[in-house]
Design a protein around this motif. Structure first.
Motif, short mmCIF file in Angstrom:
data_model
loop_
_atom_site.label_atom_id
_atom_site.label_comp_id
_atom_site.label_asym_id
_atom_site.label_seq_id
_atom_site.Cartn_x
_atom_site.Cartn_y
_atom_site.Cartn_z
N TRP A 389 -126.44 11.18 37.03
CA TRP A 389 -125.63 10.26 36.29
C TRP A 389 -125.39 8.78 36.45
O TRP A 389 -125.72 8.06 36.24
N GLN A 390 -126.09 8.79 37.75
CA GLN A 390 -125.67 7.97 37.98
C GLN A 390 -127.12 6.66 38.22
O GLN A 390 -126.81 5.72 38.70
N GLY A 432 -117.93 14.15 34.00
CA GLY A 432 -116.42 14.06 34.08
C GLY A 432 -116.44 12.21 34.53
O GLY A 432 -115.53 11.84 35.08
N SER A 433 -117.36 11.60 34.11
CA SER A 433 -117.23 9.96 35.28
C SER A 433 -117.15 9.16 33.45
O SER A 433 -117.23 9.65 33.06
N LYS A 434 -116.66 7.60 34.38
CA LYS A 434 -115.80 6.99 33.33
C LYS A 434 -116.94 5.49 33.67
O LYS A 434 -116.58 4.86 32.50
N SER A 435 -118.62 5.62 34.56
CA SER A 435 -119.44 4.77 33.94
C SER A 435 -118.98 3.88 34.47
O SER A 435 -118.98 3.05 33.22
N GLU A 436 -118.46 3.92 34.91
CA GLU A 436 -118.41 2.34 35.29
C GLU A 436 -119.30 1.33 35.75
O GLU A 436 -118.76 0.45 35.32
N VAL A 437 -120.29 1.93 36.15
CA VAL A 437 -121.44 0.69 36.19
C VAL A 437 -122.08 0.56 34.45
O VAL A 437 -122.34 -0.52 34.80
#
Length: 965
Positions: A389-390, A432-437
């Protein structure tokens, strides 16, 4: 004793008698004589006594066989012999000898049976040995006969049979070698069929067979060839594994995993798989972007293929940006879906294996090894989620920031936000990531876009306001902002098929995830831009009425509210829940509103203009963007507040600003309203006509954020008395502002839900100091109408012609009262005329009447203050005039109590006050002007006060007036 034992050992096993006879002279026991035997018999037979005698024997007698007793005894003799001592010593030795002899004889007799028994056993053993010797002799003889009976031919037959068996084994080995030589053809076929487990199984079996026949020279070359084939299979297996990343196939992946398990490289396969996923992401995005860049460039120049992905993204044109982004997300979705299905496969496979192990727990070592591999794979896959995801985020971020979106159309930009929001939803479900990028990158683009967009919209709003004729926009009485396309997202239920900008902020997401929904086909990024032609907005009324029936019923006066829907009896209804607030309008107020509203020709439709509708649409668009991208919520809400601020400022500038009336001190503009207007003027309005070239860059930037003050359209006439000085336009403008404020109040919970906690004070301040002041603008706007609608100056002139120093009480009121009442009747008529064009709400009519009555009452006081002479009868005439005015006025209006009624009555009654009461009254009633107070004192001179008191009272008035100067 020792000597006796050794003697018995040397003699062997013989009878006691034989043993005694064989003793040598030295070693034998001497045969005792009769005298000695007698002495022996005379010796004490007590065993204890004998044992004591034996114990008294010196140790040296028991030392060894070579001990010479005689020599020892002779050497012990003293130099001088004494016969008696010698005899005593001899007797002692004899006793000792006798005790030893008796002890020996007793022991021999005691062991005699055992001796005899052992001797018999020895004899029996000797007989058995002799028989065995005979048997062995016979066996050897028979063996010699058998040896002589076999021939050399028989042994030859056995040798030939053995050779035959060896040759059969050799033939089998040669056939196996021949099969091994032909294995490579079958392996190639199996690889073409993608039967990797079968190929590896065959290759491993061949290697095992080759190791069995390694003693053949031809096998060494074959073994090397098999090793090369196995390496080739691993390479093809790695290629097959890489195909999983873009298009996961269960059967294909099952074969690949079985193959790696046969190789014993399950962990290596998982490491390789993650490398392939990383590479697949890079290759996928590069190929997608490269395809669009080459398509837009119109040639196949290879220079683009040599560019880095970051540089390649900068070559995307505005036209191809959105389709490229959609295809990019579709391709990345396929990669992530493949990873998701890979994890699913391993979960199901682990469950199946665990079930098999639980039913058969024999191979403990193999089970532990498999369990270790499963745990490694599970942890590797879980860790890989965030890594994958990153990588996706970074690739999309690079694409997003590669193009300036500030000049995109609103719908196009919303579509971009839709896609990115959907992608962030995928990321949250994926790991479960908040997708900060992604959030940060889209936030940068959104803020940049929104500043440009908002600046343009403010300029458009200024243009709309300057061209607005403030005509009523006919909408249905059931109009709600939720009926507008821009607000559809607030009422549509959230589902995976609905784009995020159309989803309500408070909606609960469906339990079905995107991966579950699209696992077997489809793509969540196949989002079509919503066409506004698919659904029309049914908000406009055709001719001011929603139907003929409503037009007829509009003229029917009714007091019962039984036919009014319950929702309409409330001040405010939540459009989503249908709940009404705790505080609601009473039925009496509702009936009063029906009677008093100037709305007999219209249903109670909202009062708004085309500009108001455009502002509401803009707010909806802003909220769409804010709903998709919550990190920029503060910026969006700040810009939304500027839309409201500018509209408020424009309405005030067009219809409410009048320095003459502001100076009356009647509190027409509250301090909160003035503060709000000053804040808007300082922060938003550009008052400079042209930019100062010598100004600093900071000042230029600040002016860039501001908007010039709008100017009222020349088509709007506010100077005609027939139209009540533009009352219709004023009502539409002011009430549209109030309606806009109500919509902002309705949206407050939604705005509060997305506003960051640190910025919520701004939102609260905006609502408490700006939105809530919209209704306060009615006073200054309608005051101007009230001030011009009635000729107060003419009334002052009529009052000046009245004689107040009459000597008798009058029963007829003065003419100026009739003239004033005629003015009010004319005002009421013109008000009705205006209401035929625009519905005049009850609060508006109340404010207009209140202003007019208040101004009339203050004109009466001013007229009374201009009186030079006045008698008690004249004061009674003033009261008569005022009571007549009140009586007639109450028939024209429903306002109760009459505004400023006490203001007039108190002033008239003040004529009757004494000196002391007058001073107190002056100090308490500071609402009167200095002129009015001074005139009151001067007229009362000579009646209730003298000149000295007059000077004192005038001084008091001067003290009161001094702080006002």
């Amino acid at each position: 004793m020792q000597k006796i034992k050794s003697l018995m050992t040397r003699q062997g096993l013989r009878s006691p008698q034989e043993s005694v006879n064989d003793l040598s002279p030295i070693e034998s026991f001497r045969i005792p004589t009769k005298e000695e035997l007698r002495e022996l018999h005379e010796e004490p037979t007590d065993p204890q006594a004998q044992q004591e005698i034996i114990n008294s024997i010196e140790e040296v007698y028991f030392s060894n066989d070579s001990f010479d007793i005689v020599k020892y005894e002779l050497e012990r003799l003293p130099p001088v012999l004494n016969l008696q001592e010698l005899e005593e010593y001899r007797d002692k030795l004899k006793q000792q000898q006798a005790a030893v002899s008796k002890k020996v004889a007793d022991l021999i007799l005691e062991k005699q049976p055992a001796y005899v028994e052992e001797l018999e056993r020895v004899t029996s053993l000797q007989s058995g040995l002799q028989l065995a010797a005979v048997i062995c002799t016979n066996g050897r003889r028979h063996l010699n006969i058998a040896k002589e009976g076999f021939t050399q031919t028989s042994l030859g037959l056995l040798a030939n049979q053995r050779k035959r068996q060896l040759l059969i084994g050799l033939l089998k080995s040669l056939r196996t070698i021949k099969t091994l030589q032909r294995t490579d053809v079958r392996l190639s076929e199996m690889l073409e069929e993608e039967d990797y487990p079968g190929a590896i199984q065959l290759c491993l079996e061949c290697q095992k067979a080759a190791s069995t026949f390694k003693h053949y020279s031809c096998i060494s070359e074959l073994n090397s060839k098999l090793q090369d084939t196995l390496e080739q299979i691993e390479e093809q297996l790695d290629v097959a594994l890489s195909k999983i990343c873009k298009n996961f196939d269960i059967n294909h992946y099952t074969k690949v995993q079985q193959a790696y398990r046969l190789l014993g490289k399950t962990q290596t396969a998982m490491d390789q798989l993650h490398m392939h996923f990383t590479q697949a992401i890079h290759n996928t995005v590069f190929q997608v972007v490269l395809g669009y860049v080459e398509l837009c460039a119109g040639n196949t120049d290879t220079k683009f293929q040599k560019l880095q992905y970051k540089d390649l993204c900068t070559h995307i044109t505005s036209d191809s940006y959105i389709p490229c982004l959609a295809d990019l997300c579709k391709a990345l979705w396929e990669v992530m879906l493949s990873y998701y299905r890979t994890m699913q496969w391993h979960e199901n496979h682990d469950q199946d294996e665990a079930a098999v192990v639980s039913s058969d727990g024999n191979n403990v070592v193999g089970t532990e090894e498999n369990s270790f591999d499963r745990n490694y794979v599970k942890k590797k896959l879980e860790h890989g989620l965030s890594r994958i995801w990153q990588d996706v985020q970074l690739k999309v971020k690079t694409y997003l920031l590669g193009t300036d979106l500030s000049n995109f159309k609103y719908d196009d930009f919303i579509f971009v936000l839709d896609v990115i929001s959907r992608l962030m939803q995928v990321g949250e479900e994926f790991c479960g990531s908040k997708s900060e990028v992604l959030q940060e990158s889209i936030r940068k683009q959104s803020v940049n876009y929104f500043k440009t967009y908002h600046r343009t919209r403010l300029e458009e709003l200024r243009m709309f306001l300057e061209n607005e004729t403030w005509e009523l926009c006919p909408v249905k009485s059931s109009f709600s902002i939720l009926q507008l396309h821009e607000f559809k997202f607030m009422e549509q239920s959230r589902s995976p098929s609905v784009s995020p900008s159309k989803q309500p902020a408070s909606a609960v997401s469906s339990t079905v995830t995107l991966f579950e929904q699209y696992c077997n086909g489809g793509n969540p990024f196949e989002i079509q831009a919503d066409s506004k032609d698919d659904e029309t907005e049914d908000v406009l009324a055709s001719n001011g009425y929603e139907s003929d029936e409503q037009e007829k019923s509009a003229y029917q006066e009714y007091d019962s509210d039984s036919d009014v829907p319950e929702e309409l009896k409330r001040d405010y209804v939540d459009e989503q829940t249908g709940d009404a607030p705790i505080k609601s309008v009473s039925r009496e107020t509702l009936r009063s509103r029906k009677r008093s509203d100037y709305n007999l020709n219209k249903v109670n439709a909202p009062i708004l203009t085309n500009t108001t509708l455009n502002v509401i649409r803009l707010v909806g668009k802003y909220m769409q963007m804010m709903n998709i991208l919550k990190p920029i919520a503060f910026d969006v809400i700040h810009f939304m507040s500027q839309l409201f601020d500018y509209y408020l400022y424009a309405v005030y500038t067009f219809f409410g600003r009048n320095d003459m009336f502001e100076s009356t001190g009647l509190g027409l503009s509250s301090s909160r309203l003035r503060t709000t207007l000053n804040r808007i003027q300082e922060s938003l309005i550009d008052l400079e006509v042209s930019a100062d070239p010598s100004g600093t860059l900071t000042a230029a930037e600040e002016r860039k954020e501001k908007v010039p003050s709008p100017h009222l359209s020349h088509l709007v006439v506010l100077t005609s008395g027939n139209s009540l000085y533009g009352l219709a336009e004023r009502v539409v403008a002011t009430e549209s502002l109030v309606f806009l404020a109500e919509q902002f109040e309705f949206l407050q919970p939604h705005l509060d839900a997305v506003m960051p906690a640190a910025k919520k004070p701004f939102l609260q301040q905006f609502y408490s100091q700006t939105v809530s002041t919209a209704s306060e603008l009615r006073k200054p706007v309608y005051w101007i109408v009230a001030a011009k609608a009635i000729d107060y100056e003419q009334m002052l002139l009529l009052m000046a012609n009245v004689k107040w120093d009459v000597k008798e009480i009058m029963s007829q009121h003065n003419v100026y009262v009739d003239a004033l009442l005629k003015e009010f009747e004319e005002f009421n008529r013109r008000l009705n005329d205006v209401s035929k064009r625009v519905r005049i709400p009850l609060p508006v009519s109340n404010i207009l009447w209140e202003h007019c009555i208040r101004l009339a009452n203050r004109t009466l006081v001013e007229g009374y203050a201009n009186v030079k002479k006045c008698s008690n009868e004249g004061r009674a005439l003033m009261q008569l005039d005022f009571q007549q005015f009140l009586m007639k006025l109450e028939k024209l209006t429903d306002i109760r109590p009459i505004p400023d009624k006490e203001f007039v009555e108190t002033y008239i009654k003040a004529y009757y006050l004494t000196e002391n009461d007058m001073e107190c009254w002056i100090k308490e009633h500071r609402e009167y002007s200095t002129k009015q107070l001074t005139n009151l004192v001067n007229i009362c001179l000579g009646t209730y006060i003298n000149k000295k008191a007059r000077q004192k009272l005038l001084a008091t008035i001067d003290d009161i007036d001094r702080p006002k100067r």
